[in-house]
Design a protein around this motif. Structure first.
Motif, mmCIF file in Angstrom:
data_model
loop_
_atom_site.group_PDB
_atom_site.id
_atom_site.type_symbol
_atom_site.label_atom_id
_atom_site.label_comp_id
_atom_site.label_asym_id
_atom_site.label_seq_id
_atom_site.Cartn_x
_atom_site.Cartn_y
_atom_site.Cartn_z
ATOM 1 N N HIS A 81 -75.979 -7.848 -57.459
ATOM 2 C CA HIS A 81 -74.534 -8.131 -57.522
ATOM 3 C C HIS A 81 -74.044 -8.776 -56.232
ATOM 4 N N ASP A 120 -75.455 -3.924 -49.333
ATOM 5 C CA ASP A 120 -75.055 -3.645 -50.725
ATOM 6 C C ASP A 120 -74.071 -4.695 -51.208
ATOM 7 N N GLU A 154 -69.462 -3.138 -58.505
ATOM 8 C CA GLU A 154 -68.724 -2.103 -57.766
ATOM 9 C C GLU A 154 -67.505 -1.578 -58.524
ATOM 10 N N GLY A 156 -67.780 -1.075 -62.026
ATOM 11 C CA GLY A 156 -68.246 -0.518 -63.292
ATOM 12 C C GLY A 156 -68.916 -1.490 -64.247
ATOM 13 N N ASP A 180 -81.247 -2.833 -54.924
ATOM 14 C CA ASP A 180 -79.858 -2.394 -54.741
ATOM 15 C C ASP A 180 -79.843 -0.903 -54.389
ATOM 16 N N THR A 181 -80.960 -0.450 -53.809
ATOM 17 C CA THR A 181 -81.078 0.958 -53.401
ATOM 18 C C THR A 181 -81.668 0.954 -51.990
ATOM 19 N N GLY A 182 -82.181 2.103 -51.580
ATOM 20 C CA GLY A 182 -82.727 2.181 -50.225
ATOM 21 C C GLY A 182 -84.145 2.696 -50.228
ATOM 22 N N HIS A 362 -64.473 5.123 -65.485
ATOM 23 C CA HIS A 362 -65.692 4.544 -66.042
ATOM 24 C C HIS A 362 -66.814 5.539 -65.854
ATOM 25 N N GLY A 398 -77.477 7.744 -55.853
ATOM 26 C CA GLY A 398 -76.442 6.816 -56.298
ATOM 27 C C GLY A 398 -76.596 6.465 -57.764
ATOM 28 N N SER A 399 -75.734 5.553 -58.217
ATOM 29 C CA SER A 399 -75.716 5.180 -59.635
ATOM 30 C C SER A 399 -75.724 3.663 -59.800
ATOM 31 N N PRO A 401 -75.223 1.973 -63.287
ATOM 32 C CA PRO A 401 -75.155 2.224 -64.738
ATOM 33 C C PRO A 401 -75.811 1.161 -65.598
ATOM 34 N N ILE A 426 -73.433 1.787 -46.346
ATOM 35 C CA ILE A 426 -72.889 1.058 -47.483
ATOM 36 C C ILE A 426 -71.628 1.791 -47.956
ATOM 37 N N HIS A 427 -70.638 1.034 -48.372
ATOM 38 C CA HIS A 427 -69.308 1.510 -48.800
ATOM 39 C C HIS A 427 -68.478 2.046 -47.627
HETATM 40 N N1 BES Z 1 -76.129 -0.072 -54.744
HETATM 41 C C1 BES Z 1 -75.270 0.991 -55.131
HETATM 42 C C2 BES Z 1 -75.997 2.171 -55.759
HETATM 43 C C3 BES Z 1 -77.052 2.862 -54.933
HETATM 44 C C4 BES Z 1 -77.086 2.782 -53.559
HETATM 45 C C5 BES Z 1 -77.997 3.599 -55.592
HETATM 46 C C6 BES Z 1 -78.081 3.446 -52.853
HETATM 47 C C7 BES Z 1 -78.971 4.276 -54.910
HETATM 48 C C8 BES Z 1 -79.015 4.185 -53.516
HETATM 49 C C9 BES Z 1 -74.234 0.449 -56.090
HETATM 50 O O1 BES Z 1 -73.671 -0.754 -55.638
HETATM 51 C C10 BES Z 1 -73.096 1.421 -56.176
HETATM 52 O O2 BES Z 1 -72.392 1.573 -55.205
HETATM 53 N N2 BES Z 1 -72.892 2.048 -57.335
HETATM 54 C C11 BES Z 1 -71.769 2.890 -57.552
HETATM 55 C C12 BES Z 1 -71.506 3.088 -59.009
HETATM 56 C C13 BES Z 1 -70.647 2.037 -59.644
HETATM 57 C C14 BES Z 1 -70.446 2.352 -61.098
HETATM 58 C C15 BES Z 1 -69.333 1.849 -58.940
HETATM 59 C C16 BES Z 1 -72.016 4.273 -56.965
HETATM 60 O O3 BES Z 1 -73.157 4.740 -56.919
HETATM 61 O O4 BES Z 1 -71.025 4.857 -56.535
#
Ligand code: BES
Ligand code: MN
Ligand code: MN
Length: 461
Positions: A81, A120, A154, A156, A180-182, A362, A398-399, A401, A426-427
């Motif tokens: 993304h 991210d 980010e 949904g 997209d993970t670590g 969501h 993390g998620s 979906p 991240i975030h």
């Molecule tokens: N890349 C993350 C998810 C993630 C990060 C998974 C690190 C495992 C390890 C993704 O961009 C994210 O932030 N997902 C959101 C969910 C989404 C539905 C907003 C989350 O996990 O909060």
């Protein structure tokens, strides 16, 4: 770190990408999100992709690119993304979120790029584009490649499912590859074998029809903020378990053997505490910190507001109070069912003195992937080649979906080859991504293609 001019060039291009504030959640940035989509489209074309389309959706566009060699060869679909989280609180950034800079840190002695989206997911998407460019240029690619990069992850991924459902043929592939993970650390690479699901809710508590003087009315009417806090407090018990009837009914208990295996992965509890400045951890009784953030479900307040929050003091009983609450879910919890159970419980806990409204934002399903697949073996071989250390399987907290959605709609598993560190923020303010990680990613990805083509070829013989 000594860098080649090619590596320096890659960093500059990546930084250009990071300068675009592609904040999907904020409609003021709609044009910037689109600009980022065009940037990805151009970068894919520059890498050698034959066709790259920008597909409009009712939300933000999807970028879809292809480099097809031969229908008989295996096909890898890369997903990522280009949208990013809002940078708030901006005042906590040491350098502006959309003005990338390189700085060294304890964990990144070779330097890291600091900017929103560095890790991210713009940095990790760009690794894939650079890896593709290299493989096309030196003709080492022996698979077909498809790229699908979206702009709504980010928020949904609202419009991706529809696109996938309508383009099953086009998206046909043998494996989906996602960064997209670590990973556990720069010394111990890992492959993410699980993701948690998510249910994201909002509660609105409404009391009196206007804000009231807290002296004239205080004590006689329910204060919506007090009530909201009481409700939230009751959603967990003293063992920090979620107090929603039925919440744990479908939770898969992990066998003690598997838990023992997970426990062998090194985890530095005091380093974990120090890195986020806390004196102690807290969570569900009977589980370790690592278990609490991977194989167990949670409930957390993400935001709470109401009443007077300006300067000084104002004596007031507010008319309304609000909270955003998320629940992380594990196999086999169903996010729609959990959202319903949450709503019922909050309604049951609400006193007559206020009215309570619960809405669902969501959600997403949890995901696990076995390690006896060709995709996993190819990833295992790729990390071993590049890091000189065998990667370990690791469940992430993390998620994403869309990963279970891909499995449902396309019948294809995803390999989660993430190169970020948990400490990359991240975030959070001061998000960053190590140059070491970025270049290790660019080196590991072609190895994945190589081993995947090799293993698929062997299978089909
Ligand atoms: N890349 C993350 C998810 C993630 C990060 C998974 C690190 C495992 C390890 C993704 O961009 C994210 O932030 N997902 C959101 C969910 C989404 C539905 C907003 C989350 O996990 O909060
Ligand atoms: Mn992401
Ligand atoms: Mn994210």
């Amino acid at each position: 770190m000594k860098m080649t001019s090619e590596q320096q060039q890659s960093i500059e291009e990546w930084m250009d990408f990071l300068k675009i504030p592609s904040i999907s959640a904020d409609s003021n940035f709609k044009a910037d999100v689109r600009r980022a989509a065009h940037w990805v489209q151009q970068a894919l074309l520059d890498s050698g992709c034959t066709t790259v389309d920008l597909i409009d959706t009712p939300g933000h566009p999807i970028v879809y690119g292809e480099y097809l060699i031969d229908p008989k060869l295996p096909t890898v679909l890369v997903y990522g993304h280009y949208d990013v989280q809002p940078p708030d609180p901006v005042e906590l950034w040491k350098s502006p979120p959309f003005e990338p800079v390189i700085k060294s840190t304890e964990l990144h002695p070779d330097g890291a790029v600091f900017a929103r989206g560095a890790c991210d997911d713009k940095g990790q998407v760009f690794m894939h584009i650079k890896a593709l460019q290299k493989m096309i240029a030196d003709q080492s690619l022996h698979t077909n490649v498809k790229f699908m990069v979206e702009g709504e992850e980010e928020v949904g991924s609202d419009h991706l499912e529809d696109f996938v459902k309508k383009n099953k043929e086009k998206l046909q592939c043998d494996i989906i590859l996602i960064s997209d993970t670590g990973m556990i650390s720069n010394e111990q690479p890992s492959i993410t074998t699980g993701l948690r699901g998510l249910s994201y809710m909002e509660i609105t508590v409404t009391g009196p029809n206007r804000d009231l003087h807290s002296g004239l009315y205080g004590g006689a009417v329910a204060n919506p903020i007090n009530v909201l806090c009481e409700i939230i407090a009751q959603l967990q018990n003293e063992k920090h378990q979620v107090n929603i009837p039925g919440f744990y009914d479908k939770v898969q208990e992990i066998s003690s053997e598997e838990r023992a295996l997970m426990g062998r992965i090194p985890f530095d509890e005091s380093g974990f505490k120090n890195s986020i400045g806390i004196n102690d951890t807290r969570g569900e009784a009977g589980y370790s910190t690592e278990e609490r953030r991977s194989i167990r479900p949670t409930l957390d307040v993400n935001g709470i507001w109401g009443g007077y929050t300006g300067e000084g003091a104002k004596t007031v009983i507010p008319g309304e109070a609000h909270a955003k609450i998320s629940m992380r879910l594990v196999p086999d919890q169903d996010w729609e069912e959990i959202s319903r159970l949450f709503t019922q419980q909050v309604e049951a806990l609400a006193p007559k003195s206020v009215s309570v409204k619960v809405t669902t934002h969501h959600g997403g399903y949890p995901y696990v992937t076995p390690i006896d697949t060709l995709g996993y073996q190819a990833a295992h071989a790729a990390y071993s080649d590049v890091f000189g250390v065998a990667p370990v399987p690791h469940r992430g907290g993390g998620s994403i979906p869309i990963v279970p959605m891909f499995e449902k709609e396309l019948g294809v598993k995803s390999i989660l080859m993430g190169f970020g560190l948990d400490t990359d923020a991240i975030h959070s303010p001061n998000e960053h991504f190590g140059l070491f990680n970025f270049f290790k990613g660019i080196a590991t990805i072609p190895k994945f293609y190589h081993h995947f083509a090799r293993l698929m070829g062997a299978k089909n013989q």
